[in-house]
Design a protein around this motif. Structure first.
Motif, PDB file in Angstrom:
ATOM      1  N   ARG A  49     -12.364 -11.661   6.039  1.00 58.53           N
ATOM      2  CA  ARG A  49     -11.053 -11.796   5.383  1.00 58.53           C
ATOM      3  C   ARG A  49     -11.196 -12.128   3.900  1.00 58.53           C
ATOM      4  O   ARG A  49     -10.389 -11.705   3.088  1.00 58.53           O
ATOM      5  CB  ARG A  49     -10.211 -12.854   6.079  1.00 58.53           C
ATOM      6  CG  ARG A  49      -9.762 -12.405   7.474  1.00 58.53           C
ATOM      7  CD  ARG A  49      -9.141 -13.526   8.220  1.00 58.53           C
ATOM      8  NE  ARG A  49     -10.216 -14.493   8.479  1.00 58.53           N
ATOM      9  CZ  ARG A  49     -10.175 -15.450   9.362  1.00 58.53           C
ATOM     10  NH1 ARG A  49      -9.100 -15.632  10.070  1.00 58.53           N
ATOM     11  NH2 ARG A  49     -11.191 -16.249   9.545  1.00 58.53           N
ATOM     12  N   PRO A  55     -13.760  -8.539   2.325  1.00 50.79           N
ATOM     13  CA  PRO A  55     -13.644  -7.352   3.189  1.00 50.79           C
ATOM     14  C   PRO A  55     -14.592  -6.239   2.752  1.00 50.79           C
ATOM     15  O   PRO A  55     -15.002  -6.158   1.596  1.00 50.79           O
ATOM     16  CB  PRO A  55     -12.186  -6.923   3.026  1.00 50.79           C
ATOM     17  CG  PRO A  55     -11.701  -7.587   1.803  1.00 50.79           C
ATOM     18  CD  PRO A  55     -12.557  -8.792   1.559  1.00 50.79           C
ATOM     19  N   SER A  57     -15.639  -2.586   1.686  1.00 50.47           N
ATOM     20  CA  SER A  57     -15.021  -1.496   0.938  1.00 50.47           C
ATOM     21  C   SER A  57     -15.012  -0.247   1.821  1.00 50.47           C
ATOM     22  O   SER A  57     -15.679  -0.199   2.869  1.00 50.47           O
ATOM     23  CB  SER A  57     -15.815  -1.218  -0.339  1.00 50.47           C
ATOM     24  OG  SER A  57     -17.082  -0.672   0.000  1.00 50.47           O
ATOM     25  N   LYS A  58     -14.318   0.774   1.377  1.00 55.63           N
ATOM     26  CA  LYS A  58     -14.313   2.046   2.125  1.00 55.63           C
ATOM     27  C   LYS A  58     -15.732   2.601   2.247  1.00 55.63           C
ATOM     28  O   LYS A  58     -16.121   3.063   3.324  1.00 55.63           O
ATOM     29  CB  LYS A  58     -13.386   3.062   1.469  1.00 55.63           C
ATOM     30  CG  LYS A  58     -11.913   2.708   1.622  1.00 55.63           C
ATOM     31  CD  LYS A  58     -11.028   3.800   1.081  1.00 55.63           C
ATOM     32  CE  LYS A  58     -10.591   3.447  -0.305  1.00 55.63           C
ATOM     33  NZ  LYS A  58      -9.591   4.388  -0.852  1.00 55.63           N
ATOM     34  N   HIS A 118       0.413  -3.913  12.274  1.00 56.94           N
ATOM     35  CA  HIS A 118       0.432  -3.617  10.843  1.00 56.94           C
ATOM     36  C   HIS A 118       0.990  -2.226  10.533  1.00 56.94           C
ATOM     37  O   HIS A 118       0.909  -1.761   9.392  1.00 56.94           O
ATOM     38  CB  HIS A 118      -0.977  -3.754  10.260  1.00 56.94           C
ATOM     39  CG  HIS A 118      -1.446  -5.166  10.197  1.00 56.94           C
ATOM     40  ND1 HIS A 118      -1.008  -6.065   9.253  1.00 56.94           N
ATOM     41  CD2 HIS A 118      -2.301  -5.854  10.991  1.00 56.94           C
ATOM     42  CE1 HIS A 118      -1.576  -7.238   9.451  1.00 56.94           C
ATOM     43  NE2 HIS A 118      -2.367  -7.133  10.508  1.00 56.94           N
ATOM     44  N   ALA A 130      -9.343   3.611   5.137  1.00 60.84           N
ATOM     45  CA  ALA A 130      -8.554   3.017   4.050  1.00 60.84           C
ATOM     46  C   ALA A 130      -7.750   1.823   4.559  1.00 60.84           C
ATOM     47  O   ALA A 130      -7.679   0.776   3.891  1.00 60.84           O
ATOM     48  CB  ALA A 130      -7.631   4.062   3.435  1.00 60.84           C
ATOM     49  N   ALA A 131      -7.164   1.956   5.739  1.00 60.26           N
ATOM     50  CA  ALA A 131      -6.390   0.858   6.315  1.00 60.26           C
ATOM     51  C   ALA A 131      -7.281  -0.342   6.623  1.00 60.26           C
ATOM     52  O   ALA A 131      -6.896  -1.489   6.378  1.00 60.26           O
ATOM     53  CB  ALA A 131      -5.672   1.331   7.580  1.00 60.26           C
ATOM     54  N   ALA A 164     -10.070  -1.127   5.108  1.00 59.84           N
ATOM     55  CA  ALA A 164     -10.478  -1.730   3.845  1.00 59.84           C
ATOM     56  C   ALA A 164      -9.359  -2.613   3.297  1.00 59.84           C
ATOM     57  O   ALA A 164      -9.614  -3.673   2.717  1.00 59.84           O
ATOM     58  CB  ALA A 164     -10.843  -0.652   2.824  1.00 59.84           C
ATOM     59  N   GLU A 165      -8.135  -2.190   3.515  1.00 67.05           N
ATOM     60  CA  GLU A 165      -6.961  -2.942   3.046  1.00 67.05           C
ATOM     61  C   GLU A 165      -6.667  -4.135   3.949  1.00 67.05           C
ATOM     62  O   GLU A 165      -6.291  -5.201   3.475  1.00 67.05           O
ATOM     63  CB  GLU A 165      -5.757  -2.006   2.995  1.00 67.05           C
ATOM     64  CG  GLU A 165      -4.492  -2.639   2.487  1.00 67.05           C
ATOM     65  CD  GLU A 165      -4.531  -2.968   1.006  1.00 67.05           C
ATOM     66  OE1 GLU A 165      -3.816  -3.897   0.604  1.00 67.05           O
ATOM     67  OE2 GLU A 165      -5.261  -2.293   0.258  1.00 67.05           O
ATOM     68  N   GLU A 166      -6.808  -3.945   5.248  1.00 70.56           N
ATOM     69  CA  GLU A 166      -6.502  -4.988   6.238  1.00 70.56           C
ATOM     70  C   GLU A 166      -7.693  -5.143   7.179  1.00 70.56           C
ATOM     71  O   GLU A 166      -7.786  -4.490   8.207  1.00 70.56           O
ATOM     72  CB  GLU A 166      -5.240  -4.607   7.024  1.00 70.56           C
ATOM     73  CG  GLU A 166      -4.821  -5.631   8.043  1.00 70.56           C
ATOM     74  CD  GLU A 166      -4.722  -7.033   7.469  1.00 70.56           C
ATOM     75  OE1 GLU A 166      -5.500  -7.908   7.917  1.00 70.56           O
ATOM     76  OE2 GLU A 166      -3.907  -7.264   6.571  1.00 70.56           O
TER      77      GLU A 166
END
Length: 100
Positions: free
Chosen positions: A15, A18, A20-21, A47, A60-61, A63-65
């Motif tokens: 958290r 995180p 990265s892609k 989410h 991508a999701a 990496a974001e969450e």
């Protein structure tokens, strides 16, 4: 669990730091799995992430969450192991090249 087996590792708080892609793609390659394979579907629904989205969209999701990614994952020089169940980490340490 790894401490009890004398395994050298660096814990990464997913958290706070995180993946990265690019890191996610590299880990998935070492695991031999797809993003869908490691998606926490209940968290995805929470989410608003479509579990049937493309590989790129799921990465991508994640990496974001980062809570969307199943864990723990042990990554070593030779490979990676998804710790589901967590006992799998110890059983498959040799596959990762983790140092004891």
């Amino acid at each position: 669990m790894l401490d009890g087996h004398g395994v050298s590792y660096r814990y990464r708080e997913y958290r706070d730091e995180p993946l990265s892609k690019a890191e996610l793609r590299a880990v998935l390659k070492k695991l031999g799995l797809t993003a869908r394979d490691v998606l926490r579907t209940k968290d995805a629904a929470k989410h608003g992430v479509d579990a049937d989205a493309s590989e790129a969209a799921l990465i991508a999701a994640m990496a974001e969450e980062p809570t969307l990614l199943q864990r723990p994952i042990l990554v070593g020089p030779k490979g990676a192991v998804l710790g589901r169940p967590v006992e799998a980490l110890v059983e498959r340490l040799s596959e990762t090249g983790a140092q004891r």
